[in-house]
Structures are given as C-alpha cells and as structure tokens.
Design an enzyme around this catalytic site. Structure first.
Site, PDB file in Angstrom:
ATOM      1  N   SER A   1      49.217  50.443  40.735  1.00  0.00           N
ATOM      2  CA  SER A   1      48.987  49.953  39.376  1.00  0.00           C
ATOM      3  C   SER A   1      48.703  51.108  38.393  1.00  0.00           C
ATOM      4  CB  SER A   1      48.013  49.045  39.470  1.00  0.00           C
ATOM      5  OG  SER A   1      47.853  48.341  38.526  1.00  0.00           O
TER       6      SER A   1
ATOM      7  N   HIS B   1      50.665  41.152  43.152  1.00  0.00           N
ATOM      8  CA  HIS B   1      50.257  42.442  42.714  1.00  0.00           C
ATOM      9  C   HIS B   1      49.532  43.425  43.712  1.00  0.00           C
ATOM     10  CE1 HIS B   1      49.561  45.782  39.565  1.00  0.00           C
ATOM     11  NE2 HIS B   1      48.512  45.768  39.944  1.00  0.00           N
TER      12      HIS B   1
ATOM     13  N   ASP C   1      54.674  39.987  41.393  1.00  0.00           N
ATOM     14  CA  ASP C   1      53.918  40.796  40.711  1.00  0.00           C
ATOM     15  C   ASP C   1      53.964  40.763  39.149  1.00  0.00           C
ATOM     16  OD1 ASP C   1      52.402  43.449  40.561  1.00  0.00           O
ATOM     17  OD2 ASP C   1      53.284  44.264  42.280  1.00  0.00           O
TER      18      ASP C   1
END
Length: 303
Positions: free
Chosen positions: A113, A278, A251
């Site tokens: 991320s 995610h 995601d």
C-alpha cells in the site's frame, strides 16, 4: 546508532532494537539474521500505520533475513510532535538510514500500500543494491487511487455512498455515521474476512492518525494531504530490477490499476489473489507467502 536485543522466536533467533533516524528512533525486528539468502526489508502501509499486521511475513525468513520496522511516528517507534517530519522525502531518507544501520548491501523490498509509494520513491532515488521490489496492493499515483475509490464507492449501497459523500462535503469525517459507512467500505475492499480478525482490531493502537491526516487526508476517498500530487507512473520504466505487482481481486488497489502499473514496468510480473481485498497477507496468508517466497527465490537464482 542502534540499540539491539536478542530473543528466541518460534524457530529462529531474531533481533530487535531501535535505529536513530532523522527526527527520532524507529523500532525494528530482524528474523534469521544468519540465513543465507539476500535480505528482505518490508515497508508497511499507512502512512502512520505499523508493521503489526505483517508479522506473518517472518515465515519468509526460512530462506533469508527478514526485516520489519515501524516507520517514525507509529507503532513502537518514536512519535515526535513535529509535523514537518511527515513528508515522503524524509521517509525515503529514513529507509536509507535503516538500510545503512543494518549493513544491507543487496536487499529485496516488499512494500504494501503506502509502502509501495515509499519503495518506488526510494528506488527512483537510489536503485543501487535493490535486488527486487514487490509492489503489494500498490499506490503509485494518488490521483489514480482517488479515482479508483470513487468507482469503488459506486459498488456500495446507495445509502452508504450518500453518508460518505455528505460527511466529506461537510467535514464530518470524525462522526460515528461516517465511520460506520467506512466500515462497510472496508468489509468489501480492505479485508473480507468475517468475522474481522481480533488481532487486527488490537493493532489499531499502533496507528497514528495525525501522520495519515497530514500526508493523505481524512479518508481514503479524497486526497487532501501532501501526497496529493504524487504520481510516479511516468518513471516506472526507470526501475530496472525485477518487480512483482500484486493485489487482491476485490482490492481498493484495483486489479486494473495494478496491471496498468505492471504494463509500465520492465522486468515485471503480475499476480492477483483471487479471494482477497487489500490484505491478502491476512486473507490468504499461505498463498501470499508462497507467491512472495517463490518470487524472491527466482530472483536470487537469476531466473
């Protein structure tokens, strides 16, 4: 300057301690320091989150030393009250300081991320010694991320969309109503495990919302912080080490955008975790570790 301690893990010795960086000290762990493979350093998401949820990646230390650290301002690292520290350039500098303190020559990077933002910015400044990079659920363009979240919101019930839009417009992003709506978003696009893992709830204490607010903004959906203009897509062709782009099928870092980044990158591979949002390292932990482990071993062998 480092302060270290040694502890006995489940199977391997691991080292933990603090490293002096610009603005304070960061806490790190190194698993299986004496393993023969090229070391792996893990960059957690956020900004202002911690390495807490990524502890399962220590299993990758069967083949190599694995380093996890909490970036300054979160987790077990120092939380200095200096807002000027919360900028991408200082986190890039911090990564270099961690690398130097741990004497990492060649090393792999796994960013997740926001950690992919940091990984890309570091590599585009200094690719020397970077053996490979995993861009896990990547955020390599803040404008594109924002566009994806607007599209993701349209997949939620109308009443949830309306609450999020109304609260963002009025600045009521701290309201219980907004937080409940965000939880509905999270169930679809962040972690689809039901019930939500208790250990992840316990990890919320390690987050620093101030860092997130300054760098990103009040929510995932509208970028108002100092990362607002970040977009390195035009430079991904400059990263000449092997790269792996991964995401979950559901995601918030969408498969479409992740595959787009992959298309811009030489020497890159692409993988989707079909049962994840995610957090595939939590939602599909064995499969996630398998994919990562095989990628790093293939790079080590020059495949």
């Amino acid at each position: 300057m480092m302060k270290n301690g040694l502890k006995r893990g489940h199977e391997k010795m691991f080292k933990e301690g603090f490293i002096e960086v610009t603005g304070g000290r960061v806490w790190y762990q190194m698993f299986n320091e004496d393993a023969g493979g090229i070391p792996l350093i893990v960059l957690h998401g956020g900004p202002g989150s911690s390495s807490y949820s990524l502890q399962g990646l220590k299993a990758l230390s069967a083949d190599r030393p694995v380093i996890l650290y909490d970036q300054l301002g979160c987790g077990k690292s120092d939380w200095p009250a200096d807002a000027s520290l919360w900028k991408l350039e200082r986190f890039v500098e911090e990564l270099g300081q961690v690398r130097e303190a741990l004497n990492l020559g060649e090393f792999h990077i796994l960013g997740h991320s926001w950690g992919t933002t940091l990984a890309a910015a570091y590599a585009l400044k200094d690719l020397n010694g970077v053996k490979s990079i995993v861009f896990s659920s990547p955020c390599l363009s803040a404008p594109l991320w924002e566009q994806d979240q607007k599209r993701n919101l349209k997949k939620l019930p109308k009443e949830v969309q309306e609450v999020i839009e109304r609260c963002e417009a009025s600045g009521e992003t701290d309201s219980p109503e907004f937080k409940e709506a965000v939880e509905e978003f999270n169930k679809q696009f962040v972690c689809r495990l039901n019930p939500f893992p208790e250990f992840l709830k316990a990890g919320r204490q390690y987050r620093n919302p101030e860092v997130y607010q300054i760098m990103w903004g009040p929510s995932e959906f509208t970028v108002l912080g100092n990362l607002k203009e970040f977009d390195c897509t035009s430079r991904l062709k400059e990263i000449h080490c092997p790269t792996l782009y991964t995401c979950g099928r559901f995601d918030e870092a969408t498969p479409e955008s992740t595959e787009y980044y992959h298309s811009l990158s030489p020497y890159s591979r692409f993988h989707v975790f079909e049962a994840s949002a995610h957090m595939p390292y939590v939602e599909e932990p064995e499969e996630y570790r398998r994919v990562m482990g095989e990628f790093f071993l293939s790079v080590d062998k020059g495949d």
